[in-house]
Design an enzyme around this catalytic site. Structure first.
Site, PDB file in Angstrom:
ATOM      1  CG  ASP A  31      46.207 -35.276  13.097  1.00 54.33           C
ATOM      2  OD1 ASP A  31      45.631 -36.166  13.742  1.00 54.33           O
ATOM      3  OD2 ASP A  31      47.423 -35.012  13.208  1.00 54.33           O
ATOM      4  CB  THR A  73      49.432 -38.327  14.584  1.00 57.24           C
ATOM      5  OG1 THR A  73      48.106 -37.929  14.908  1.00 57.24           O
ATOM      6  CG2 THR A  73      50.035 -37.299  13.647  1.00 57.24           C
ATOM      7  CG  ASN A  94      51.846 -40.024  17.924  1.00 55.76           C
ATOM      8  OD1 ASN A  94      51.975 -40.070  16.704  1.00 55.76           O
ATOM      9  ND2 ASN A  94      50.690 -39.828  18.513  1.00 55.76           N
ATOM     10  CE  LYS A 155      48.605 -33.321  16.009  1.00 47.29           C
ATOM     11  NZ  LYS A 155      47.938 -34.640  16.105  1.00 47.29           N
ATOM     12  CG  ASP A 156      56.886 -32.199  15.888  1.00 47.80           C
ATOM     13  OD1 ASP A 156      56.161 -33.210  15.831  1.00 47.80           O
ATOM     14  OD2 ASP A 156      57.285 -31.720  16.969  1.00 47.80           O
ATOM     15  CG  ASP A 302      44.528 -35.323  16.685  1.00 42.74           C
ATOM     16  OD1 ASP A 302      43.855 -36.368  16.703  1.00 42.74           O
ATOM     17  OD2 ASP A 302      45.513 -35.139  17.416  1.00 42.74           O
ATOM     18  CG  HIS A 306      42.849 -35.718  21.137  1.00 39.39           C
ATOM     19  ND1 HIS A 306      42.901 -36.987  21.650  1.00 39.39           N
ATOM     20  CD2 HIS A 306      43.622 -35.721  20.026  1.00 39.39           C
ATOM     21  CE1 HIS A 306      43.680 -37.738  20.875  1.00 39.39           C
ATOM     22  NE2 HIS A 306      44.130 -36.997  19.894  1.00 39.39           N
ATOM     23  CG  ASP A 349      46.221 -38.739  11.361  1.00 39.89           C
ATOM     24  OD1 ASP A 349      45.007 -38.457  11.305  1.00 39.89           O
ATOM     25  OD2 ASP A 349      46.999 -38.215  12.183  1.00 39.89           O
ATOM     26  CG  HIS A 350      44.119 -40.995  13.943  1.00 40.14           C
ATOM     27  ND1 HIS A 350      43.205 -40.179  14.561  1.00 40.14           N
ATOM     28  CD2 HIS A 350      45.312 -40.343  14.041  1.00 40.14           C
ATOM     29  CE1 HIS A 350      43.813 -39.110  15.025  1.00 40.14           C
ATOM     30  NE2 HIS A 350      45.093 -39.156  14.707  1.00 40.14           N
TER      31      HIS A 350
HETATM   32 ZN   LIG Z   1      45.135 -37.510  18.091  1.00 42.99          ZN
END
Ligand SMILES: [Zn+2]
Length: 542
Positions: A31, A73, A94, A155-156, A302, A306, A349-350
């Site tokens: 992520d 994500t 999201n 993450k869910d 991720d 951030h 994912d990015h």
């Molecule tokens: Zn993010």
């Protein structure tokens, strides 16, 4: 009349009609991983580490891009496993605002289910807002549901969406410090998950603190960190409190109190890898008669990205440690499933932009786009002009959502409001373009940006006005970093293949995130997912 001579069909040996398949497919998503990390930190990755094992023995698609916006994500994980885009699978971000239900949605919201496992919060999640099948769903159908498919992440959304609709389970990390699941999949979590939770791994990881991993170099009298990254404390966020601005970070204060913080440390990757090993062992993945699939999404890069950005000591430290975590996982797979018996891909994912504070320190273009204050300012000015407050509902995924029911009930001119919004946005420092989403066909924007916006457009979940920010601008109020735009730093992702059926090599040919699922389908000789628009990447296959 001569009787026709009966020709007996000699049965062919099973091996002749049977098709080869790996015992297990493992999809790994990092992520927030920029493609350039593979090379920026290359000297620091170990020769027998995770990344170099894939780079040297597997196949690397060096120019893999995300073909839609927003690059976030929920949409990313869905695209990887469906081979589809938000315009088709419906996971436009999201979060989004639903124009039919007239309410906000989180991508895995499902009020009809409930959490299973040890949790205090009311978690109601399933993949039902995703309209397409995943590669795991297709594998399940192709083997008459003999294949096991399991999704894991902190993450869910990064556990649920990859695993798909017909998965055997998805497990994610809850605020209370345990892996939980949803009644969508099961009535209660299996014993092995309970046993894993009882080990309280997070407590021991917290007690280790987050210290610098790389040693002091006696020859150069410096840390390797300085050669590859910089001290970001002047402009980064401070997730561990105002008084903790740089490595090492004391995490012991969170034991028994706050279990969400582990995600913002490299220990989050350690925790997830341990859970992945437990899943493979206890669910006997790769041991059945049909090919199984495990999706693993590492969330910590991720959270760390951030907070500190891609140029920080913290993110460097995280990736060097992740290299070890991946090596451990691959060695485990070799010994349990068997070397050459599994097919694995690793992607992201990015990516992420540079943090605006880094940009200004080094005289690079960039800055913040303040979404919340922009909405507030627009509503104040719109109220003065049109006599009604709250005409703008909000900005999500770089799209402005107008308050349709209010505009209708007040009999206001929607077109005039929209034109005012577009004009206002075009004056903002951060904004390059703002236009009516429905009129994108007539708006002069580059072909690539147009295609990415259209691929992300699902009418009932879309806003009214699309914003394209200038390069280097990130959404939020700072000091944190973010992603979500079309630009290469967010859309250029790694794509590495390894194991059963995979060639050794690399290619600079441009491929897309949507090509991953059909390539896995081709390797397994199963149907590609039902919303798939990607193409098979033949180069990676033996
Ligand atoms: Zn993010």
């Amino acid at each position: 009349m001569a009787q026709k001579k009966h020709i007996a069909h000699k049965p062919r040996p099973v091996t002749e009609i049977g098709i080869g398949r790996p015992k297990l497919v493992i999809g790994i998503v990092i992520d927030q991983m920029r493609w350039d990390y593979l090379y920026r930190y290359n000297d620091l990755f170990k020769a027998d580490g995770g990344f170099k094992r894939l780079l040297n023995n597997g196949f690397s698609c060096e120019n893999t891009f995300i073909p839609y916006v927003p690059t976030v994500t929920g949409a990313g994980h869905t695209c990887i496993y469906t081979g589809s885009v938000p315009a088709i699978h419906g996971i436009v971000g999201n979060n989004w605002f639903d124009n039919i239900d007239n309410r906000a949605y989180y991508c895995t919201d499902d009020s009809t289910v409930h959490a299973v496992g040890d949790t205090t919060v009311d978690v109601r999640m399933s993949p039902k807002n995703m309209f397409a099948t995943t590669i795991g769903d297709e594998l399940r159908m192709a083997t008459n549901f003999k294949s096991k498919v399991i999704g894991l992440s902190l993450k869910d959304r990064a556990a649920i969406l990859p695993a798909g609709h017909a998965a055997n389970g998805a497990y994610w990390y809850d605020k209370k410090g345990y892996f939980i699941s949803s009644s969508y999949y099961m009535d209660s979590v299996p014993t092995w998950v309970e046993t894993f939770n009882k080990r309280r791994v997070a407590d021991s990881l917290y007690s280790l603190a987050w210290v610098k991993y790389l040693p002091w170099n006696l020859t150069t009298q410096s840390y390797a960190y300085d050669q590859y990254a910089e001290d970001a404390s002047a402009y980064s966020d401070r997730p561990f409190g105002k008084n903790q601005s740089q490595l090492p970070y004391d995490l012991s204060k969170y034991i028994g109190k706050d279990y969400s913080k582990i995600a913002t440390t490299p220990q989050g990757n350690v925790l997830l890898e341990m859970m992945a090993e437990a899943a493979v062992s206890n669910e006997q993945l790769g041991k059945g008669t049909a090919t199984d699939m495990l999706t693993v999404s590492f969330s910590s890069p991720d959270y760390i990205g951030h907070a500190y950005g891609p140029d920080s000591y913290e993110q460097l430290d995280d990736y060097v440690r992740l290299d070890d975590v991946l090596a451990k996982f691959f060695n485990f797979l070799d010994s349990t499933v068997g070397k050459g018996q599994y097919t694995l891909f690793l992607t992201a994912d990015h990516g992420v932009s540079h943090i605006p504070g880094f940009d200004s320190t080094h005289h690079l273009p960039g800055g913040y786009f303040y979404g919340d204050s922009t909405v507030k300012e627009m509503n104040q000015q719109l109220a003065a002009k049109f006599g009604t407050d709250s005409l703008v509902k909000g900005i999500d995924n770089f799209q402005v959502y107008l308050n349709h029911p209010l505009i209708q009930s007040a009999s206001l001119d929607k077109k005039a409001i929209e034109e005012w919004v577009i004009h206002y946005l075009q004056q903002q420092t951060a904004v390059a373009q703002a236009f009516d989403l429905k009129d994108i066909g007539n708006y002069p924007v580059t072909a690539m940006q147009k295609e990415m916006v259209v691929n992300g457009y699902f009418p009932s979940r879309a806003g009214d006005v699309q914003i394209i920010v200038k390069p280097g601008f990130v959404e939020g109020g700072g000091p944190a970093d973010s992603h979500g735009v079309w630009n290469p730093y967010d859309s250029h992702i790694p794509l590495l293949w390894y194991g059963w059926g995979i060639k050794q090599g690399a290619s600079n040919k441009e491929v897309y995130m949507t090509d991953i699922a059909p390539t896995v389908a081709a390797l397994l000789h199963i149907q590609m997912p039902d919303g798939c628009i990607g193409k098979v990447i033949p180069d990676v296959m033996k």
